[in-house]
Design an enzyme around this catalytic site. Structure first.
Site, short mmCIF file in Angstrom:
data_model
loop_
_atom_site.label_atom_id
_atom_site.label_comp_id
_atom_site.label_asym_id
_atom_site.label_seq_id
_atom_site.Cartn_x
_atom_site.Cartn_y
_atom_site.Cartn_z
NE ARG A 225 -2.10 1.93 3.53
CZ ARG A 225 -2.47 3.02 4.04
NH1 ARG A 225 -3.34 3.71 3.30
NH2 ARG A 225 -1.85 3.75 4.80
CG HIS A 386 -24.08 -21.96 13.88
ND1 HIS A 386 -23.95 -22.58 12.75
CD2 HIS A 386 -23.34 -21.87 14.81
CE1 HIS A 386 -22.96 -23.59 13.22
NE2 HIS A 386 -22.64 -23.31 14.41
CG ASP A 390 -20.65 -25.84 7.83
OD1 ASP A 390 -20.13 -25.18 7.56
OD2 ASP A 390 -21.30 -26.38 7.15
N1 CAO Z 1 -5.61 -0.41 12.07
C1 CAO Z 1 -4.84 0.68 11.94
N2 CAO Z 1 -5.02 1.78 10.90
C2 CAO Z 1 -5.89 1.68 10.20
C3 CAO Z 1 -6.65 0.50 10.08
C4 CAO Z 1 -6.52 -0.35 11.20
N3 CAO Z 1 -7.51 -1.64 10.97
N4 CAO Z 1 -7.54 0.73 8.97
C5 CAO Z 1 -7.10 1.93 8.36
N5 CAO Z 1 -6.16 2.45 8.98
C6 CAO Z 1 -5.65 3.57 8.69
C7 CAO Z 1 -5.68 4.20 7.37
O1 CAO Z 1 -4.78 3.46 6.47
C8 CAO Z 1 -5.59 5.63 7.27
O2 CAO Z 1 -4.05 6.06 7.32
P1 CAO Z 1 -3.26 6.78 6.27
O3 CAO Z 1 -3.75 7.98 6.51
O4 CAO Z 1 -1.96 6.40 6.64
O5 CAO Z 1 -3.82 6.23 4.87
C9 CAO Z 1 -6.35 5.87 8.56
O6 CAO Z 1 -6.46 4.82 9.28
C10 CAO Z 1 -7.70 6.41 8.28
O7 CAO Z 1 -8.20 5.43 7.44
P2 CAO Z 1 -9.71 6.15 6.92
O8 CAO Z 1 -10.57 6.21 8.02
O9 CAO Z 1 -9.67 7.49 6.16
O10 CAO Z 1 -10.16 4.86 5.88
P3 CAO Z 1 -10.32 3.54 5.93
O11 CAO Z 1 -10.76 3.07 4.39
O12 CAO Z 1 -9.35 2.57 6.32
O13 CAO Z 1 -11.77 3.45 6.75
C11 CAO Z 1 -13.96 3.72 7.37
C12 CAO Z 1 -12.68 3.90 6.23
C13 CAO Z 1 -15.23 4.20 6.64
C14 CAO Z 1 -14.11 2.11 7.64
C15 CAO Z 1 -13.68 4.19 8.66
O14 CAO Z 1 -13.36 5.60 8.74
C16 CAO Z 1 -14.73 3.92 9.75
O15 CAO Z 1 -15.68 4.58 9.91
N6 CAO Z 1 -14.42 3.08 10.83
C17 CAO Z 1 -15.22 2.64 11.75
C18 CAO Z 1 -16.37 1.90 11.55
C19 CAO Z 1 -17.21 1.38 12.59
O16 CAO Z 1 -17.41 2.22 13.47
N7 CAO Z 1 -17.26 0.18 12.80
C20 CAO Z 1 -18.18 -0.30 14.08
C21 CAO Z 1 -19.41 -0.56 13.57
S1 CAO Z 1 -20.40 -1.29 14.76
O17 CAO Z 1 -21.06 -0.17 15.61
#
Ligand code: CAO
Length: 416
Positions: A225, A386, A390
């Site tokens: 990446r 489930h 499975d």
């Molecule tokens: N661990 C550590 N860093 C991570 C990561 C992870 N699992 N996933 C992404 N990152 C990094 C990215 O690479 C980015 O860093 P850079 O600036 O170096 O590129 C930074 O974190 C911010 O990423 P982003 O949020 O802009 O983009 P994304 O595509 O990785 O994620 C999204 C998009 C929409 C999934 C995220 O913003 C989000 O909302 N996450 C929360 C989801 C959530 O609330 N889930 C719970 C659901 S149940 O209530």
């Protein structure tokens, strides 16, 4: 049914047809209400952030001094309109009843009104009918909507909608976070996307969840990446890890289609979905939303990244439409952007599986020669229905997904 309201006009303002009047947020999406008339705003029936009730007047517009106050702008489409010219259309000798807003919604989605069955009074076509028609075409399952409830329109195009003219769009603050500590208990209604979360999660309780977790070594992917990020940036797209996670999931779903399926209510039939519409849980100012990237099975990693950028921009502006928010077939939740390792994701019905990703951490691991190295480790937690999936199937899918991400070059072999 009520709506949270954001306003773009004030009393005394002149408005033209299709000028933005206000933005309302229902429990499914937010939508901008536009003026049906050229005229002057004489009365606003609600203040900012007040709850507007469906069927009640929203605003009075004076269209002509000699005619007095114009008919109110309704926030619902269900009441019959008094202006026949706005509601009737001659199609092949038949009159089709629909309001201008419904006609516009149909037009924006290339739907012929003559092909839609109206469920309103005198077979009037409602927004709901258009959305149901569209859902049937796309395979999306819309949540049931009580009669009279406003249904938000679909997005006009694949582009990010422009902010209303002369007004900077403000991202509404979440209603559930008090800004000042008052020292007193506070009760407030659950509205907007939080209301949708109540419905969806209550329905999810009926599903017997099976959980499966593993850790993924993303050392190679992190490096890849880093190399691809500037290339995507040149093409105007931010490349995060999600497009790789999503594409790897789609490649896995090709081998394990039962994970991209839905079970009917009576648990008699399983429908294997042709499209991989992969939902992405998004944490936004308005709350949790899960828009989906459509047809991932035919998308490149770059195309997924580009689409994700669009969904994120719309999501943070509170402007995602029904089309983006419905029709998902499988979901990934990257809670790791906030923190955490393992979690227990909840399936979004009618889907049958979901994966949650923990934060990527640098941790010591052994390589093939028994030497310790700095590995980029991420944990994944899967939940599956489930009743039809499975544990072995879930584990095999997870192994395949893991192998694509641990050896990203191997994805090339299966990319189309
Ligand atoms: N661990 C550590 N860093 C991570 C990561 C992870 N699992 N996933 C992404 N990152 C990094 C990215 O690479 C980015 O860093 P850079 O600036 O170096 O590129 C930074 O974190 C911010 O990423 P982003 O949020 O802009 O983009 P994304 O595509 O990785 O994620 C999204 C998009 C929409 C999934 C995220 O913003 C989000 O909302 N996450 C929360 C989801 C959530 O609330 N889930 C719970 C659901 S149940 O209530």
């Amino acid at each position: 049914m009520c709506l949270e309201c954001k306003r773009y006009i004030k009393e005394g303002d002149s408005v033209s047809q299709f000028d933005s009047i206000c933005e309302v947020q229902s429990d499914k999406a937010s939508v901008t209400i536009t003026s049906r008339y050229d005229g002057i705003i004489r009365k606003l029936h609600y203040n900012l952030d007040e709850i507007a009730y469906v069927g009640k007047p929203l605003v009075d517009i004076e269209i002509d001094a000699s005619k007095g106050v114009a008919p109110e702008e309704d926030v619902v489409e269900t009441p019959p309109m008094s202006h026949e010219e706005h509601t009737h259309q001659e199609i092949k000798g038949h009159k089709t009843l629909a309001t201008p807003a419904v006609r516009r919604l149909a037009m924006e989605n290339n739907i012929k009104l003559s092909e839609v069955v109206g469920t309103g009074k005198d077979n009037r076509i409602l927004k709901e009918d258009i959305l149901n028609y569209l859902a049937k075409q796309t395979g999306a399952i819309l949540p049931p909507s009580p009669k009279g409830e406003i249904i938000p329109p679909l997005p006009k195009s694949e582009t990010v909608p422009a902010a209303p003219k002369d007004k900077a769009r403000k991202i509404p603050l979440p209603v559930s976070r008090p800004l000042v500590f008052s020292g007193k208990d506070k009760t407030e209604p659950i509205t907007g996307f939080h209301k949708a979360m109540v419905k969806t999660m209550s329905a999810a309780l009926k599903i017997p969840h099976f959980g499966y977790c593993d850790e993924i070594d993303l050392t190679q992917l992190v490096q890849l990446r880093e190399e691809l990020k500037p290339l995507a940036q040149i093409r105007g797209v931010k490349l995060s890890f999600m497009p790789f996670f999503i594409k790897a999931a789609s490649l896995g779903l090709l081998q394990y289609p039962i994970l991209n399926a839905s079970l009917d209510e009576s648990c008699q039939n399983v429908t294997y979905k042709a499209s991989h519409n992969i939902g992405v849980a998004m944490d936004t100012e308005q709350g949790l939303i899960v828009p989906n990237v459509k047809n991932v099975q035919v998308c490149s990693v770059f195309e997924i990244a580009s689409e994700l950028n669009r969904l994120q921009a719309l999501g943070s502006a509170g402007q995602l439409g029904t089309n983006d928010l419905t029709g998902g077939t499988f979901t990934l939740s990257n809670i790791g952007t906030i923190g955490g390792t393992y979690t227990k994701p909840v399936i979004l019905p009618p889907e049958v599986a979901i994966g949650a990703l923990g934060k990527i951490q640098v941790l010591p691991r052994f390589n093939g020669k028994g030497e310790v190295f700095k590995a980029q480790i991420m944990n994944v937690s899967w939940s599956a229905d489930h009743r039809i999936i499975d544990g072995a199937t879930m584990a095999r899918f997870s192994n395949l997904w893991k192998s694509y991400l641990e050896n990203p070059a191997s994805m090339l072999l299966d990319l189309k």
